[in-house]
Design a protein around this motif. Structure first.
Motif, mmCIF file in Angstrom:
data_model
loop_
_atom_site.group_PDB
_atom_site.id
_atom_site.type_symbol
_atom_site.label_atom_id
_atom_site.label_comp_id
_atom_site.label_asym_id
_atom_site.label_seq_id
_atom_site.Cartn_x
_atom_site.Cartn_y
_atom_site.Cartn_z
ATOM 1 N N ASP A 486 5.696 2.823 -11.570
ATOM 2 C CA ASP A 486 4.361 3.344 -11.285
ATOM 3 C C ASP A 486 3.478 3.336 -12.535
ATOM 4 O O ASP A 486 2.772 4.304 -12.832
ATOM 5 C CB ASP A 486 4.517 4.776 -10.720
ATOM 6 C CG ASP A 486 3.286 5.232 -9.938
ATOM 7 O OD1 ASP A 486 2.404 4.399 -9.687
ATOM 8 O OD2 ASP A 486 3.219 6.429 -9.619
ATOM 9 N N ASP A 810 6.670 -0.068 -1.312
ATOM 10 C CA ASP A 810 5.946 0.973 -0.582
ATOM 11 C C ASP A 810 4.536 1.190 -1.127
ATOM 12 O O ASP A 810 3.725 1.846 -0.477
ATOM 13 C CB ASP A 810 6.722 2.300 -0.653
ATOM 14 C CG ASP A 810 7.940 2.270 0.261
ATOM 15 O OD1 ASP A 810 7.981 1.406 1.162
ATOM 16 O OD2 ASP A 810 8.848 3.099 0.073
ATOM 17 N N ILE A 811 4.249 0.711 -2.347
ATOM 18 C CA ILE A 811 2.918 0.982 -2.902
ATOM 19 C C ILE A 811 2.143 -0.280 -3.252
ATOM 20 O O ILE A 811 1.027 -0.193 -3.747
ATOM 21 C CB ILE A 811 2.992 1.892 -4.149
ATOM 22 C CG1 ILE A 811 3.711 1.185 -5.305
ATOM 23 C CG2 ILE A 811 3.666 3.210 -3.810
ATOM 24 C CD1 ILE A 811 3.568 1.922 -6.639
ATOM 25 N N VAL A 865 -6.636 4.569 2.056
ATOM 26 C CA VAL A 865 -6.524 5.218 0.750
ATOM 27 C C VAL A 865 -7.569 6.318 0.608
ATOM 28 O O VAL A 865 -8.686 6.205 1.098
ATOM 29 C CB VAL A 865 -6.705 4.159 -0.354
ATOM 30 C CG1 VAL A 865 -6.629 4.795 -1.719
ATOM 31 C CG2 VAL A 865 -5.666 3.086 -0.185
ATOM 32 N N ARG A 876 -6.826 1.562 -6.183
ATOM 33 C CA ARG A 876 -6.195 0.303 -5.805
ATOM 34 C C ARG A 876 -6.432 -0.667 -6.956
ATOM 35 O O ARG A 876 -7.561 -0.855 -7.400
ATOM 36 C CB ARG A 876 -6.853 -0.203 -4.528
ATOM 37 C CG ARG A 876 -6.007 -1.165 -3.757
ATOM 38 C CD ARG A 876 -6.629 -1.382 -2.389
ATOM 39 N NE ARG A 876 -6.471 -2.782 -2.008
ATOM 40 C CZ ARG A 876 -5.316 -3.293 -1.584
ATOM 41 N NH1 ARG A 876 -4.262 -2.522 -1.482
ATOM 42 N NH2 ARG A 876 -5.234 -4.575 -1.274
ATOM 43 N N ASP A 945 -1.396 0.386 -4.983
ATOM 44 C CA ASP A 945 -2.233 1.468 -4.501
ATOM 45 C C ASP A 945 -1.656 2.766 -5.061
ATOM 46 O O ASP A 945 -0.634 3.257 -4.579
ATOM 47 C CB ASP A 945 -2.208 1.454 -2.968
ATOM 48 C CG ASP A 945 -3.056 2.556 -2.361
ATOM 49 O OD1 ASP A 945 -3.391 3.518 -3.088
ATOM 50 O OD2 ASP A 945 -3.365 2.457 -1.171
ATOM 51 N N ARG A 948 -1.059 5.637 -2.653
ATOM 52 C CA ARG A 948 0.235 5.619 -1.969
ATOM 53 C C ARG A 948 1.330 6.140 -2.896
ATOM 54 O O ARG A 948 2.247 6.845 -2.471
ATOM 55 C CB ARG A 948 0.586 4.194 -1.550
ATOM 56 C CG ARG A 948 0.211 3.791 -0.167
ATOM 57 C CD ARG A 948 0.819 4.659 0.917
ATOM 58 N NE ARG A 948 2.230 4.339 1.223
ATOM 59 C CZ ARG A 948 3.093 5.220 1.719
ATOM 60 N NH1 ARG A 948 2.732 6.471 1.921
ATOM 61 N NH2 ARG A 948 4.331 4.855 1.995
ATOM 62 N N SER A 949 1.221 5.803 -4.151
ATOM 63 C CA SER A 949 2.280 6.242 -5.061
ATOM 64 C C SER A 949 2.265 7.758 -5.199
ATOM 65 O O SER A 949 3.308 8.387 -5.338
ATOM 66 C CB SER A 949 2.151 5.549 -6.425
ATOM 67 O OG SER A 949 1.191 6.163 -7.233
ATOM 68 N N GLU A 951 1.511 9.755 -2.723
ATOM 69 C CA GLU A 951 2.149 10.250 -1.500
ATOM 70 C C GLU A 951 3.667 10.181 -1.607
ATOM 71 O O GLU A 951 4.387 11.105 -1.219
ATOM 72 C CB GLU A 951 1.686 9.422 -0.294
ATOM 73 C CG GLU A 951 0.224 9.636 0.073
ATOM 74 C CD GLU A 951 -0.263 8.631 1.110
ATOM 75 O OE1 GLU A 951 -1.478 8.436 1.200
ATOM 76 O OE2 GLU A 951 0.583 8.030 1.818
ATOM 77 N N ILE A 952 4.147 9.087 -2.137
ATOM 78 C CA ILE A 952 5.599 8.940 -2.214
ATOM 79 C C ILE A 952 6.180 9.914 -3.238
ATOM 80 O O ILE A 952 7.255 10.474 -3.031
ATOM 81 C CB ILE A 952 5.953 7.480 -2.517
ATOM 82 C CG1 ILE A 952 5.533 6.672 -1.300
ATOM 83 C CG2 ILE A 952 7.429 7.314 -2.823
ATOM 84 C CD1 ILE A 952 5.834 5.258 -1.316
#
Lengths: 1027, 598
Positions: A486, A810-811, A865, A876, A945, A948-949, A951-952
């Motif tokens: 990340d 996932d991202i 997003v 992004r 994104d 998204r990272s 969220e994870i």
């Protein structure tokens, strides 16, 4: 020549308890007979190295002038490689006429590397001569990350940083200062600095590396790493790639091969055909994360066939704790009942079950189990990274592997596996500052009370969600933007001057993280700095001494050198001197109580020099060294400057079985443990869990085993903890014994036709993370990281070798080339983490030998997003390669001969954080979707994104079971911890510095478990530092 | 008696490349070239996959072809067996590279001279082991005197089976491998893809056509070989259906470590009966994903680049040499044997063409040297067994006699009766040297032990045939312009016919349909005759350089009365044949170097 300086060695075999050392292995770190560095002769009349008595004046013929005999004079200075963690010995040939380093060879006096090296050792020369390296301090101009730099002085940087640190300390905000280290390459110096400042500011990379495996070992034995005695093993079991990479690759590879030459069988578990697997007698290409199923099936085989070491298990496993906690119904908790429990627990782990989980044929598993069962007590096993760094619950891989050592009784035996702490010697420095009285929740947050190291890779998330900020942030030979998952969240956090007040990057070369620093401060390479270290390369202990070789050469020539900058290239400085100077500037008049830790031991009020520091250590803290030095008419420091290493002990085995007096003045036996007065401080402050104390403050000396006092292990029970009361009490009763967990890449999560488990962590033999990119000989050999994919999968996905594939995480996704190979399990893809270096500047940012020039853009937010611009919402990003590696003009004509174009693809940017809820380790493996590249895709494209990272991150955070644990503790006190704070700081209620984290929800999962073993109130003064 | 040798133990080599960088450091070897390198070869279908490793370098051959071919004694063999080199003598002709069957020699990009592993002789002479031996973590590199029973090398040779690389080359290599895989040592066994597992693959060397070669060996065109004995076990996992367990949750065969408490499974005192494992019972193995799926054949996973040392300049040199020899040879022979009257101007023109050809040949030779300024050292410090040196003397001798003959003709001695005899007397040795000029390259190419395609005796026949054709083709324009006697034109036409016929026969019998003795030669012939160079062979060599001159010659001779009307045809035929032969030479030189030897 001789390097066999026996006056320094202390065979430890006399300490071995012999009653159960039944083994036919001869205990020795076998010196390969024919290598002159090891006292033999490959060719009569020939040497491998110049004899040490001629190291100060050595003449060699010039190979370029050959066959004309043109002589050059050298002085040979030992030092230590600064590439991987093995810390192999090097011998620098310094030309006495020019003062330049001609080459680096191995140091025959080094007990770990024994004069030999991997490809990275000789390539140290490239790094020293790299025309791209940073020679002067640089200061940011313009926006952070904007790429504007100007040269500044060390004084500018020191005064600014010292002023800020002093201000933070004055405000009683010590935790605003953070030091984030990659591989330290030294034992204890910098942690001592942080302790002297009183900051809990140590941060490491370890939770993205080895801490999963460490946790698995530590819950068993207190020590957090194995020290396999490969050379004497009958069976070598690797969940690693130790013939090409891994911790202590070269020293371990030597001994693995020694063992194999003596008949040892090699078993390697890896979904990918590493070079190690390629050499194995048995390659188990297991589905990533299924390793515990395999290991437990082998354990089951040993258990149900009765081929385990009953005596050892009965003596040394805390089976009574298990029965007490899990089978309180039993009237008489007998060992037989425990064996029955083992059969119950693991009876289902048949080879067929393991085959279904792992894909490894049952017949092969049975073959391997038979090998393990036949190893006697000579099973040398190692789990380094692999799935322990790959999957959630990965720490159980190490735990299940060590289970095999326990069952075979191959712990501390010749050819077996020892705790690392026995084979490592960290000499006590002149004086030790007290423990910091503060707890830093940015590194040790409440969600992860058992995190084995700092939650370093969550730092940007913590900063961005408002948990705190930093005034001064040091990255030290560390590149989190590139190395950590990340990385673009790191970029987002590092760009924020309100979150990171000053970022100083201590680094020999440009890197992606330094681009986002305020100061880039050039520190020395392997031949340009002092460091002291010791690693568990074999069953013995040694210390290695890294030296600035041109400085030592100048001193040999009679020059007085007071500062390593006088002899290093440009203004490259060694860190030891930097930290001493910085500490003095933080506390110029001594009023903060910091300066006194940086004064010469024998000249109060005068600044500590490196000679003072190491001279004192070598004189006072290294057994045998003063005598060995005296025998050669040298001071201990002069001896170490001459040889660069010292062997303290050989053949270290069976420490746990050493006899301990159960009677004596002040000695009491309580509940099977022997307590007594605190022993004299050991000169060896190797990281060791603090010994428990009883209610009277007596220290545990050992445990009673079969009626006799034995030293035991530094665990709460003093034994090997099959059942971990700690795990049970801190919320994980279901994982308290060796177990198998469902990972994020479990096969049932592969629901789409193009879903794969991505193994993104493998090293190559010639590279080491981001450190080696500036070694041209290494980069010439390896400069690409295509995605390995099995031919069956490639056919199904529709790609051929060399085609571009899009790998979606996932991202985001990255675009890379496919390497279609039978060297990988179907369903699994793999990509080495070494490549993909990038730079934003045309000719700056990262060494041009190995980096692609890219553009990095923030794209308009996609539909799903959170709107861009919202605080902490994420963005992004798209990275696009502008050009690959190209030749360039420099002082080194080789830079114009660069023939390769590939720089690889930086996959880590596309990985979200995956903190294991127990060990805190990042779980690197990813469930990915692999497709042929789309028409708009270009090689090297990376899209991420960071919304998204976020969220994870939160999804995984929710898996944690936050502290505090029993007694309001932030963390079990017996577990190792770098830079251990005071006992008070461990208690949440009593800690005024409890930081600003969000309120933790404490779940009551531990309610039914037994309370933890009583532990120390005042832990031993032992600092943690090695990774 | 001392014989230093390598013993390389591939049973313990871990492929770490330490030898590579230690050598670069010790010997200051630039980027792009290597004295020692590591090769990886992958074979077998998952999970029976293997990655074989070989450490490759100079073999210090007992019968070292590099030493034999070196024109200036820059490569030399020491009494202790070391094949060493003296860069101050090297002219950069690259013949040693062509001679070495092991790809061991390279041109240093800094000094432009040939270098290679020399056992670190500057260390050996001081009693130090070579740098790679010292660095090797696993002691897989053993250096020693195999005549000395106390040496480790001699002991290993006496006790363990060893192999050598490419023994068919007859060089008696002194690098002995223990436990090396045949596919790692045999350069033709694996194919090279577009890239390696962690490195780019440079093109333009000997490894560009291996996929085609593999396909031709396999008898198919796919570039892939069918898998043999592929095991299905371990290739596929059972399909898993149903909801996955929670992340990180315990997973096991129906049994998890248990504690007394709320978990009902866990009721205390229920005894130790194993719980059935229905849910996780192994599903049957999937069949092969695609029964027709073929596996990539054995292929190289890592290797280094070796260029093709000789290019167009060498092909052109063979061609200009043919003109230089043929133009004079044809005219002299016609005159000396009385086949046709040859006037002074024709002689002068032919000799001029020949001189230009030889001069151009020499220029090309020098231009192809990496150190052209050292060219003369071939003459003043020749290595007498080198056909490069011998060839230089032949060229010099021929040029000298040819020059005298040209001068003699020019000043008109040929017009006087006595002078004619003198010119003829001078011409015969010149003619002899012309033949040797045409043919000596055969011996030079034979010394290029690395290139099996060039080892065939038929090369000499082709060279003679080509010189004949090129001689005719180069003088025909002059004959037509000078309006030479028809008989002389007939001789030229006959030469075209004879040269073409000979060339055609040699190419077809000697290359296209010959049984080549080695795999390397077969592979090169495959590339030349049926591969990417087939155009050069069939169109250039066979059609333009063979069939066309034969047909044109027959036509000309059959229809001699056609006279001047057919002259443009003869002219065009000569030109086309000459160009065709140049094309062929390019193909021949390139194909010979387009087969991997390491």
């Amino acid at each position: 020549m001789t390097t066999d300086r026996t006056n320094g060695r202390r065979p430890a075999t006399d300490r071995q308890a012999t009653d159960r050392q039944a083994t036919d292995r001869q205990a020795t770190d076998r010196r390969a007979a024919d290598h002159p560095a090891n006292g033999g002769a490959m060719q009569p009349g020939f040497d491998a190295f110049p004899p040490p008595e001629r190291w100060y004046h050595w003449t060699e013929l010039d190979p370029k002038a050959w066959p004309r005999r043109e002589e050059h004079d050298y002085t040979l200075v030992p030092t230590t490689c600064f590439n991987c963690e093995s810390a192999c010995g090097l011998l620098a040939y310094v030309d006495t006429a020019s003062g330049e380093i001609r080459k680096f060879e191995g140091n025959p006096a080094h007990p770990g590397s024994r004069g030999r090296n991997c490809a990275k050792g000789p390539a140290t020369l490239n790094q020293a001569e790299d025309p791209e390296r940073i020679l002067y301090p640089m200061r940011r101009v313009g926006a952070r990350g904007g790429g504007g730099w100007e040269r500044c002085t060390w004084d500018d940087a020191l005064d600014d940083l010292a002023g800020r640190i002093r201000a933070a300390l004055a405000r009683r905000e010590p935790n605003k200062v953070m030091y984030h280290v990659g591989r330290p390459g030294e034992d204890g110096f910098t942690e001592r600095v942080l302790a002297a400042w009183g900051v809990d500011g140590h941060n490491s990379h370890t939770n993205i590396c080895s801490s999963g495996g460490r946790a698995g070992y530590a819950f068993w034995m207190g020590y957090d790493r194995p020290s396999p005695d490969y050379a004497n093993a009958k069976v070598i079991f690797l969940i690693s790639a130790h013939l090409e990479s891994g911790h202590y690759f070269n020293p371990h590879a030597q001994r693995i091969v020694d063992g194999r030459r003596n008949g040892a069988k090699l078993i390697v578990v890896d979904p990918r055909l590493s070079n190690t697997a390629a050499q194995a007698d048995e390659w188990l290409a297991a589905w990533p994360g299924s390793e515990p199923a395999i290991l437990l099936s082998i354990a089951r085989h040993l258990i149900v066939t009765g081929r385990f070491d009953r005596t050892f298990v009965e003596r040394w496993v805390n089976w009574a704790d298990y029965l007490g906690a899990v089978r309180p119904d039993l009237e008489t908790p007998t060992f037989e009942a425990f064996v029955a429990e083992l059969e119950r627990l693991y009876g289902g782990y048949t080879f067929e079950y393991a085959e279904a989980e792992s894909g490894v044929p049952a017949a092969q598993l049975e073959r391997v189990a038979e090998l393990v069962g036949g190893a006697g007590t000579a099973l040398a096993a190692h789990n380094w990274r692999a799935s322990s760094a790959g999957v959630i619950g990965g720490w159980q891989t190490a735990r299940c592997l060590f289970f095999l050592n326990v069952l075979t009784g191959s712990i501390g035996t010749p050819g077996g596996t020892s705790p690392n702490g026995w084979d490592k010697f960290v000499p006590r420095p002149p004086y030790m500052p007290p423990h910091p009285g503060t707890w830093n929740e940015l590194t040790w947050p409440r969600e992860y009370p058992l995190a084995f190291f700092e939650m370093s890779f969550l730092l940007p998330h913590f900063l961005l969600e408002g948990r705190g900020s930093l005034d001064v942030y040091f990255t030290r030979v560390y590149n989190p933007v590139w190395t950590n998952p990340d990385g673009l969240t790191w970029v987002e956090a590092l760009r924020r001057e309100d979150l990171v007040g000053r970022h100083a990057a201590l680094t020999p070369v440009w890197n992606e993280t330094a681009w986002y620093a305020d100061y880039v401060l050039p520190v020395g390479l392997g031949g340009e700095r002092h460091d002291l270290h010791s690693y568990e390369t074999h069953a013995g202990t040694w210390i290695g001494f890294r030296q600035p070789v041109t400085r030592v050469a100048a001193e040999r020539a009679g020059r007085v050198v007071t500062d390593s900058r006088e002899t290093n290239p440009g203004e490259v400085w060694e860190e030891n001197e930097f930290w001493i100077e910085l500490s003095w500037r933080i506390d110029p008049d001594g009023s903060l109580g910091i300066r006194r830790w940086f004064e010469a031991p024998d000249r109060p009020g005068e600044k500590l020099t490196v000679d003072d520091y190491y001279g004192w250590i070598f004189e006072h803290s290294v057994p045998g060294l003063p005598e060995a030095a005296a025998a050669e008419g040298l001071t201990p420091l002069a001896y170490m400057r001459r040889y660069g290493a010292f062997e303290i002990e050989q053949d270290v085995y069976g420490r746990h079985d050493e006899a301990v007096q159960a009677t004596g003045p002040g000695v009491v036996v309580d509940d099977g443990a022997i307590y007594g007065p605190a022993p004299a401080p050991s000169p060896n402050i190797v990281p060791t869990p603090p010994a428990p104390r009883d209610a009277e403050g007596r220290v545990r000396h050992g445990v009673v085993v079969d009626g006799e006092g034995r030293r035991g292990f530094p665990t709460p029970s003093g034994r090997l903890e099959f059942y971990s009361p700690t795990l049970a009490a801190w919320g994980w009763p279901d994982l308290a014994v060796p177990a198998y967990a469902s990972s994020q890449v479990a096969r049932e999560r592969m629901t789409g036709p193009n879903d794969f488990a991505l193994v993104p962590t493998f090293r190559l033999p010639v590279l080491i993370h981001t450190r080696s990119a500036n070694a041209k000989w290494l980069t010439e050999i390896a400069h690409g990281n295509p995605v390995w994919i099995n031919p069956d999968d490639a056919a199904r996905v529709g790609v051929a070798s060399g085609d571009l594939v899009r790998v979606e995480t996932d991202i985001g996704h990255y675009v890379n080339r496919a390497w279609v190979t039978d060297g990988i399990r179907p369903g699994v893809v793999a990509c080495s983490h070494h490549m993909g270096r990038w730079r934003l500047g045309a000719d700056a940012g990262t060494d041009r030998w190995a980096s692609a020039r890219v553009e990095l853009r923030e794209l308009p937010a996609a539909g799903a997003v959170t709107p861009a611009g919202e605080e902490g919402a994420g963005r992004r990003w798209r990275m696009r390669r502008l050009e690959g590696v190209r030749p360039f003009q420099s002082a080194d004509p080789d830079s114009s001969r660069i023939w390769w174009r590939d720089a690889g693809v930086h996959q880590n940017l596309t990985f979200p954080v995956h903190p294991d809820p127990v060990s805190g380790a990042h779980a690197w493996h990813q469930r990915v979707t692999v497709r042929p590249a789309a028409p708009e895709d270009r090689e090297g494209d990376i899209v991420v994104d960071t919304g998204r990272s976020r969220e994870i991150y939160r999804e995984w955070l929710a898996l944690a079971r936050p502290g505090p644990g029993p007694a309001g503790l932030r963390r079990p006190e017996w577990l190792l911890r770098p830079l251990r704070p005071t006992a008070d700081a461990y208690r949440i209620a009593e800690s005024p510095d409890a930081a600003t984290g969000p309120p933790a929800t404490v779940t009551a999962t531990a309610a039914t478990a037994s309370p933890p073993t009583p532990l120390a109130r005042r832990p031993q003064n032992g600092h943690r530092h090695d990774r | 008696m001392t014989t230093f040798a390598w013993v390389i133990d591939q049973t313990s080599c871990i492929g770490c490349h330490a030898c590579t960088t230690a050598c670069k450091s010790e010997n200051e070897v630039p980027l792009g070239v290597n004295r020692t390198w590591v090769k990886y070869v992958e074979r077998g279908a998952f999970p029976e996959t293997r990655r074989d490793i070989a450490v490759l370098r100079c073999n210090h051959c007992a019968d070292a072809p590099c030493v034999k071919v070196c024109p200036t004694t820059a490569m030399f063999k020491r009494a202790d067996g070391i094949v060493d080199f003296d860069t101050s003598r090297c002219i950069g002709c690259k013949a040693c590279i062509q001679a070495c069957p092991y790809d061991a020699i390279y041109i240093d990009p800094e000094e432009h001279v040939a270098e290679k592993c020399n056992f670190c002789s500057h260390r050996v002479d001081r009693g130090l082991l070579p740098a790679c031996v010292v660095v090797c973590p696993t002691e897989s590199l053993v250096f020693g005197d195999i005549e000395n029973p106390a040496s480790r090398a001699a002991q290993i040779l006496a006790s363990r089976p060893t192999t050598v690389r490419r023994p068919e080359q007859g060089t008696r290599p002194q690098a002995f491998y223990v436990g090396a895989s045949a596919v790692a040592l045999d350069p033709l066994a694996p194919a090279h893809g577009d890239r390696y597992m962690w490195a780019d693959r440079r093109t333009g060397g000997a490894k560009d056509y291996t996929a085609e070669l593999a396909a031709s060996q396999a008898g198919g065109g796919s570039g892939r070989t069918p898998s043999v004995g592929r095991s299905l076990v371990g290739t596929a996992l059972p399909v898993v259906t149903g909801a996955p367990a929670a992340l990180g949750a315990p997973r096991g065969p129906g049994i998890s470590p248990t504690l007394p408490g709320p978990d009902p499974l866990m009721a205390a005192g229920t005894g130790a009966a194993p719980v059935p494992v229905d849910a996780a019972a192994p599903a049957p193995w999937q069949g092969p994903v695609d029964p027709d799926l073929v596996r990539p054949g054995t292929r190289v996973a890592y290797d280094v680049f070796h260029p093709r040392p000789w290019g167009w300049k060498v092909a052109l040199y063979l061609w200009t040499k043919g003109i230089g020899a043929g133009a004079f040879g044809l005219i002299f022979l016609a005159a000396a044997l009385g086949l046709a009257p040859v006037d002074q101007i024709t002689r002068v023109v032919a000799a001029t063409i020949a001189l230009a050809g030889v001069g151009l040949t020499t220029l090309l030779l020098v231009a192809d040297l990496k150190r052209p300024e050292r060219f003369l050292s071939i003459l003043y410090r020749p290595q007498r067994r080198s056909w490069l040196a011998i060839g230089a003397f032949i060229l010099v001798g021929y040029s000298g006699l040819l020059g005298l003959w040209w001068l003699g003709t020019l000043v008109g001695v040929g017009e006087a009766g006595v002078g004619e005899a003198a010119l003829t007397a001078l011409g015969w040795p010149a003619f002899g040297l012309a033949v040797m000029t045409a043919v000596y390259s055969m011996f030079l190419l034979r010394q290029c032990e690395a290139r099996d395609l060039w080892q065939r005796p038929v090369v000499g026949v082709v060279l003679v045939a080509q010189a004949t054709i090129l001689g005719a083709a180069s003088v025909i324009p002059a004959l037509l312009v000078l309006d030479a006697p028809a008989a002389l034109v007939d001789v030229a036409a006959a030469a075209l016919l004879a040269g073409g016929g000979l060339n055609l026969a040699a190419l077809l019998a000697g290359e296209a349909f010959a049984d080549h003795p080695t795999a390397n030669a077969r592979a090169a012939a495959q590339l030349l005759v049926r591969g990417p160079f087939a155009g050069a062979f069939w169109l250039g060599g066979v059609t333009l350089g063979g069939i066309l001159p034969v047909l044109a010659g027959i036509a000309w001779l059959a229809a001699a009365a056609a006279g001047a009307a057919a002259a443009p045809i003869l002219l065009a035929t000569g030109l086309a044949a000459a160009l065709g032969l140049l094309w062929y030479e390019l193909g021949f030189i390139t194909a010979g170097q387009a087969v991997p030897i390491s």
